[in-house]
Design an enzyme around this catalytic site. Sequence first.
Site, PDB file in Angstrom:
ATOM      1  N   GLU A  54       0.848  -1.195   0.000  1.00  0.00           N
ATOM      2  CA  GLU A  54       0.000   0.000   0.000  1.00  0.00           C
ATOM      3  C   GLU A  54       0.886   1.249   0.000  1.00  0.00           C
ATOM      4  OE1 GLU A  54      -3.427   1.859   2.998  1.00  0.00           O
ATOM      5  OE2 GLU A  54      -1.915   0.472   3.777  1.00  0.00           O
ATOM      6  N   LYS A 130      -9.585   1.988  -1.786  1.00  0.00           N
ATOM      7  CA  LYS A 130      -9.749   1.446  -0.433  1.00  0.00           C
ATOM      8  C   LYS A 130     -11.099   1.864   0.160  1.00  0.00           C
ATOM      9  CE  LYS A 130      -7.153   1.228   3.949  1.00  0.00           C
ATOM     10  NZ  LYS A 130      -5.972   1.783   4.647  1.00  0.00           N
ATOM     11  N   CYS A 167      -4.997  -3.236   3.273  1.00  0.00           N
ATOM     12  CA  CYS A 167      -4.628  -3.019   4.660  1.00  0.00           C
ATOM     13  C   CYS A 167      -5.807  -3.155   5.637  1.00  0.00           C
ATOM     14  CB  CYS A 167      -3.951  -1.656   4.791  1.00  0.00           C
ATOM     15  SG  CYS A 167      -2.959  -1.442   6.301  1.00  0.00           S
TER      16      CYS A 167
END
Length: 276
Positions: A54, A130, A167
């Site tokens: 990321e 995300k 994540c």
Amino acid sequence: MSTLRVSLVQQASTLDPVENLQALDVVATLAPVDGTADGIAAGDARPDLIVFPEAFACDFGAPGTDISAYAEPVDPAEPDARFVRRLVELAAAHQVHLLAGMFERSPDPARPYNTLVLAGPEGVQETYRKIHLYDSFGYRESDRLSAGETTPVVTGIGGVRVGLMTCYDLRFPELARALVDDGADLLVTPAAWVAGDRKVDHWRTLVRARAIENTAYVAAAGQPAPRYSGHSMLVDPMGDVVAEGGPDPTAVSGVVDTTVLERARETNPSLANRRF
């Protein structure tokens, strides 16, 4: 039967986009054009998919850092899409798929998206913004970034269906399940998993849990210590660790095999046995 060779690059990014562009050149070591892969474990062939962490185009910086100036477009035809254009160039030159995280310009100039870009030999194959922003453990990612739409993103590489997460998404089992319901065999999770008490234990537990509960492979590539937790992992559908790094910069690799996945789902048909 399909197999996919995956390499996870556990490397730190910086606040200098030029340095991070140069760091992408590790692809030449992991997937050299002549077919020999000196940069991964002895005996492994060159990878089909190389996963970077990321925020690899630019790190988050210290808490509160304004990262909007580092946001770029994801269309490689745009003049200032330097990071995506380099991904596309390397993917084509080495005939490999590359996945990496970046900050993408959004309608709110002050709050870009935290985006994954998957580039293949033919160009940009897929992007994922995300969904779950890291408003936890004293951080407020939503102060600096915009969340993506709650739409699962699944794409194919060879005969393997790949679902994309980033994540903090790992802490939300409903997203992993939605990706598997959309056909994912492999969940790929680039991360910058902040270091701290219990954090490596949480990371390892959650990566394995997402694999076990979904009878799916999980490939999780993290940035290294000291700021982040490292321990990039490939886990199989029964929860066995195929490959794992430690805290320091490294690259780990392993094979995703749909025959193993099918066997796991026959042994543990929990997806078929659901009542909700």
